[in-house]
Write a protein that holds these residues in place. Sequence first.
Motif, short mmCIF file in Angstrom:
data_model
loop_
_atom_site.label_atom_id
_atom_site.label_comp_id
_atom_site.label_asym_id
_atom_site.label_seq_id
_atom_site.Cartn_x
_atom_site.Cartn_y
_atom_site.Cartn_z
N GLU A 1 -23.88 -87.30 -27.01
CA GLU A 1 -25.24 -87.21 -27.53
C GLU A 1 -26.18 -86.84 -26.40
OE1 GLU A 1 -26.75 -90.85 -29.05
OE2 GLU A 1 -26.17 -92.05 -27.31
N CYS A 2 -27.23 -86.11 -26.74
CA CYS A 2 -28.24 -85.70 -25.76
C CYS A 2 -29.33 -86.78 -25.70
CB CYS A 2 -28.84 -84.36 -26.13
SG CYS A 2 -27.65 -82.99 -26.01
N LEU A 3 -29.63 -87.26 -24.51
CA LEU A 3 -30.62 -88.30 -24.32
C LEU A 3 -32.00 -87.69 -24.08
CD1 LEU A 3 -28.51 -90.65 -22.03
CD2 LEU A 3 -28.78 -90.73 -24.52
N PRO A 4 -33.05 -88.47 -24.28
CA PRO A 4 -34.42 -87.93 -24.13
C PRO A 4 -34.71 -87.34 -22.76
CG PRO A 4 -34.47 -90.04 -25.28
CD PRO A 4 -33.06 -89.85 -24.81
N ASP A 5 -34.03 -87.81 -21.71
CA ASP A 5 -34.28 -87.28 -20.37
C ASP A 5 -33.51 -86.00 -20.08
OD1 ASP A 5 -31.71 -88.17 -20.11
OD2 ASP A 5 -32.11 -89.61 -18.50
N GLY A 6 -32.80 -85.50 -21.08
CA GLY A 6 -32.05 -84.26 -20.92
C GLY A 6 -30.60 -84.45 -20.51
N SER A 7 -30.22 -85.66 -20.18
CA SER A 7 -28.83 -85.92 -19.81
C SER A 7 -27.97 -86.11 -21.06
CB SER A 7 -28.75 -87.15 -18.92
OG SER A 7 -29.19 -88.31 -19.62
N GLN A 8 -26.68 -86.23 -20.84
CA GLN A 8 -25.75 -86.41 -21.94
C GLN A 8 -24.95 -87.70 -21.75
OE1 GLN A 8 -23.28 -82.92 -22.04
NE2 GLN A 8 -24.94 -81.57 -22.68
N GLU B 1 -21.44 -81.80 -29.44
CA GLU B 1 -22.60 -82.66 -29.63
C GLU B 1 -22.50 -83.39 -30.96
OE1 GLU B 1 -27.50 -82.54 -29.59
OE2 GLU B 1 -26.37 -80.67 -29.64
N ASN C 1 -24.70 -85.48 -33.66
CA ASN C 1 -26.03 -85.89 -34.11
C ASN C 1 -26.09 -85.85 -35.63
OD1 ASN C 1 -27.11 -83.18 -35.05
ND2 ASN C 1 -26.66 -82.68 -32.91
#
Length: 273
Positions: free
Chosen positions: A127-134, A210, A212
């Motif tokens: 999943e992609c996190l709000p800070d752009g990391s995974q 990904e 989601n």
Amino acid sequence: MNRTALLIPHFNNPTGLCASLASIGEVEQIDVYIVDDGSTRVTINEDEVRAVFKAQGALHFLYLPANCGIEYALNTGLEAVLAAGYDYVARLDCDDVVAVDRFAKQVSYLDANPAVYLLGSAVTFFECLPDGSQRDCFTIHQPQTHQQIVRQMHDDNAFTHPTVMFRVAGVREIGLYPLDCKAAEDFAYFWEFVKRYQTANLPEVLTKSEYNDAGISMSRRRQQQAMRLKLLARHFDWRANSAIKLAKASVSYVLPLSVTRALKRGLGIGKWN
């Protein structure tokens, strides 16, 4: 021209497309067919796409005049691959990333096992996190042998679509992706390979996808579950296992997603979805 073509459908996601292409190793020998399914919101910048692709191969861009659906995009790409005369065709979706040597490993396996026409692998979902990391969420290890795959197909798809590579010779016999199984076109298509040929999955994680709630499996769950039932009934073989799996799929279809997830957690059954 290389021996292998990679087929990537695209719709309004050039950033994801670039991420996928950038993950392919520089030593990989593979041509890529990108089929744009009538993007309207964000279109492909071909120069940007070419800049991130470092593998040893050519990029081909195909554009559908309107949004027709993934099965039409896939078939447009397959027709081009058939006409060009490749040995193998692999799949990937925008945002998915691959091990730098994924395609070389799959080609090596298929070259060494000529009876195998469809080959997948394990897959890790992130999943992609709000800070752009995974962040890696979970890994699916699909059944590896053909006998295990046949048993699994009477329950659910034994292949994760973006992980597969298959022989073009099989496409020439089977034909293109079916158009009567929306949201489950891969399940329907892979059944045709399983019925005719030997198939396999590699134990390694060669692709990351990904995860989601906007994905087809989530946003079109009802339709996908209906198609799953249709396919399980189509391939029903009158064995007890086939009947049990068909009954399970029927229950999963009528229950809300929240309930099936609770059952999955409570019973520890990884395939309730």
